[in-house]
Scaffold this motif. Structure first.
Motif, PDB file in Angstrom:
ATOM      1  N   GLY A 209       0.795  -1.230   0.000  1.00 24.93           N
ATOM      2  CA  GLY A 209       0.000   0.000   0.000  1.00 24.93           C
ATOM      3  C   GLY A 209       0.824   1.275   0.000  1.00 24.93           C
ATOM      4  O   GLY A 209       0.407   2.289   0.561  1.00 24.93           O
ATOM      5  N   GLU A 254      -0.700  -5.904   9.297  1.00 30.23           N
ATOM      6  CA  GLU A 254      -1.700  -5.075   8.613  1.00 30.23           C
ATOM      7  C   GLU A 254      -1.776  -5.460   7.134  1.00 30.23           C
ATOM      8  O   GLU A 254      -2.860  -5.552   6.552  1.00 30.23           O
ATOM      9  CB  GLU A 254      -1.268  -3.611   8.723  1.00 30.23           C
ATOM     10  CG  GLU A 254      -2.295  -2.604   8.300  1.00 30.23           C
ATOM     11  CD  GLU A 254      -2.952  -1.958   9.516  1.00 30.23           C
ATOM     12  OE1 GLU A 254      -4.172  -1.817   9.477  1.00 30.23           O
ATOM     13  OE2 GLU A 254      -2.227  -1.622  10.480  1.00 30.23           O
ATOM     14  N   TRP A 258      -4.853  -6.740   4.710  1.00 32.69           N
ATOM     15  CA  TRP A 258      -5.256  -6.116   3.433  1.00 32.69           C
ATOM     16  C   TRP A 258      -5.302  -7.157   2.323  1.00 32.69           C
ATOM     17  O   TRP A 258      -6.237  -7.191   1.527  1.00 32.69           O
ATOM     18  CB  TRP A 258      -4.259  -5.016   3.021  1.00 32.69           C
ATOM     19  CG  TRP A 258      -4.286  -3.784   3.861  1.00 32.69           C
ATOM     20  CD1 TRP A 258      -5.324  -3.338   4.622  1.00 32.69           C
ATOM     21  CD2 TRP A 258      -3.222  -2.835   3.997  1.00 32.69           C
ATOM     22  NE1 TRP A 258      -4.965  -2.157   5.235  1.00 32.69           N
ATOM     23  CE2 TRP A 258      -3.684  -1.832   4.870  1.00 32.69           C
ATOM     24  CE3 TRP A 258      -1.936  -2.726   3.475  1.00 32.69           C
ATOM     25  CZ2 TRP A 258      -2.902  -0.735   5.225  1.00 32.69           C
ATOM     26  CZ3 TRP A 258      -1.149  -1.645   3.829  1.00 32.69           C
ATOM     27  CH2 TRP A 258      -1.627  -0.657   4.697  1.00 32.69           C
ATOM     28  N   THR A 330     -11.964  -0.922  -2.541  1.00 32.04           N
ATOM     29  CA  THR A 330     -12.721  -1.240  -1.318  1.00 32.04           C
ATOM     30  C   THR A 330     -14.080  -1.807  -1.735  1.00 32.04           C
ATOM     31  O   THR A 330     -14.501  -1.654  -2.886  1.00 32.04           O
ATOM     32  CB  THR A 330     -12.982   0.034  -0.487  1.00 32.04           C
ATOM     33  OG1 THR A 330     -13.779   0.928  -1.287  1.00 32.04           O
ATOM     34  CG2 THR A 330     -11.688   0.715  -0.089  1.00 32.04           C
TER      35      THR A 330
END
Ligand code: PMP
Length: 346
Positions: A209, A254, A258, A330
């Motif tokens: 990301g 994290e 994702w 998303t």
């Protein structure tokens, strides 16, 4: 494999690299730095960053299981792609071979460096044959590019063919694993010891990301990494990027979350796409995007732009006639795309 000296441009092999102030003093006890013509005010940004990014490489070494001397860090993996041309390919004389279609920067860097770029078409399942790539190579072929999962097709390339290519080719194989975090296939990083002619590319731009900080990685033998480091700009990875990447490496859990979420969303989006009247064919993906053949890619692309939704039109790319490449967003973003496509009328 040919020797690294045979594969390297003679001027690069002989090159004496620029030696910066930060290269020359490596001690830790000094407290007064008057060696680099920096401004003493505006800390911490007044200081040049570590040109070799050792702290970051030390952390990456643990996460990736690769020694720091076998890691090159650049301004995106695009920098590493350009540097392999500059290190190994004599302009106007050498050539490279690559699968087609694939990531466009290999050809752009070949063209910038005046290096012949030989494309070998994938088959109808978007797979490649090592023999076909090798048949396109000759004694002046320095590099072969493969990308798995491939962009824009989204699929993993056949592992046995990749292994066959690496063991049979006399030059260097560049394996771009930008999307490997989304795939069930293990990375080839574990195989680096077995293959001295392998360069694996990865990036912080996808699963991590961090496309905005521009950080790419190349993994290879310490000798290959030494050559790339010799020709890079002295301070090619800025301090803000190094700091941010170090922070990211401390929260790798994290990233795993994702990746899991994006893979689930990809499956949902693919399923919904199959049900759309404007979808003709959906290609299996192992990445955070997928390729879909539509009834009219250009018309649908323009329609979506009108709704403020941007996908990638791949209509003019080899084997991708009428195809759109869709990045998984998303859940909310994906639903907006699906809603718009459900209302599309040719
Ligand atoms: N390799 C592939 C296959 C890509 O798709 C991309 C970006 N789209 C890159 C490399 C470049 O990544 P970076 O942001 O690290 O330059």
């Amino acid at each position: 494999m040919k020797t690294l000296q045979e594969l390297t441009r003679p001027n690069i092999w002989r090159l004496k690299p620029y030696s910066s102030a930060r290269d020359e003093y490596k001690g830790v006890t000094a407290s007064v730095f008057l060696d680099a013509n920096e401004n003493p005010y505006n800390t911490p940004h007044n200081r040049y960053p570590d040109p070799m990014q050792w702290e970051l490489k030390g952390l990456l070494a643990k996460v990736k299981g690769v020694a720091p001397e076998r890691i090159f860090l650049g301004n995106g993996s695009d920098e590493a792609i350009d540097l392999v041309f500059r290190a190994f390919c004599e302009p106007g004389r050498d050539n490279v071979v690559a699968i087609d279609p694939t990531y466009g920067m290999y050809q752009v860097c070949a063209d910038v460096n005046d290096v012949e770029y030989r494309k070998v078409l994938l088959d109808e399942h978007f797979q490649f044959s090592a023999d076909k790539l090798l048949a396109a190579a000759d004694e002046r072929t320095k590099l072969i590019f493969v990308c798995s999962p491939n962009n824009p097709t989204g699929n993993d390339l056949d592992r046995a063919e990749i292994e066959k290519l690496i063991t049979s080719f006399e030059g260097l194989v560049i394996l771009d694993e930008a999307y490997n975090d989304f795939s069930e296939q293990p990375s080839f990083l574990r195989q680096l010891d077995r293959y001295p002619n392998l360069i694996v590319l990865q990036t912080f731009s996808k699963a991590w990301g961090c496309a905005g900080i521009r950080l790419g990685m190349a993994f290879a033998s310490a000798d290959i990494i030494g050559l790339l480091s010799k020709i890079k700009y002295p301070y090619n990875v800025n301090q803000l990027t190094q700091n941010e990447a170090i922070g990211m490496l401390h929260k790798y859990y994290e990233i795993e979350r994702w990746v899991t979420t994006l893979k689930t969303e990809r499956e949902r989006l693919e399923q919904k796409f199959r049900e759309l009247p404007c979808t003709v064919e959906l290609f299996p993906s192992n990445a955070n995007f997928f390729l879909a053949r539509m009834t009219d890619a250009v018309g649908i692309y323009n329609y979506l732009v009108g709704k403020g939704i941007i996908v990638r039109n791949r209509h003019t790319v080899s084997l991708c006639c009428n195809c759109l490449r869709v990045t998984v967003g998303t859940r909310l973003e994906n639903d907006k795309l699906l809603q718009a496509l459900q209302l599309y009328q040719a």
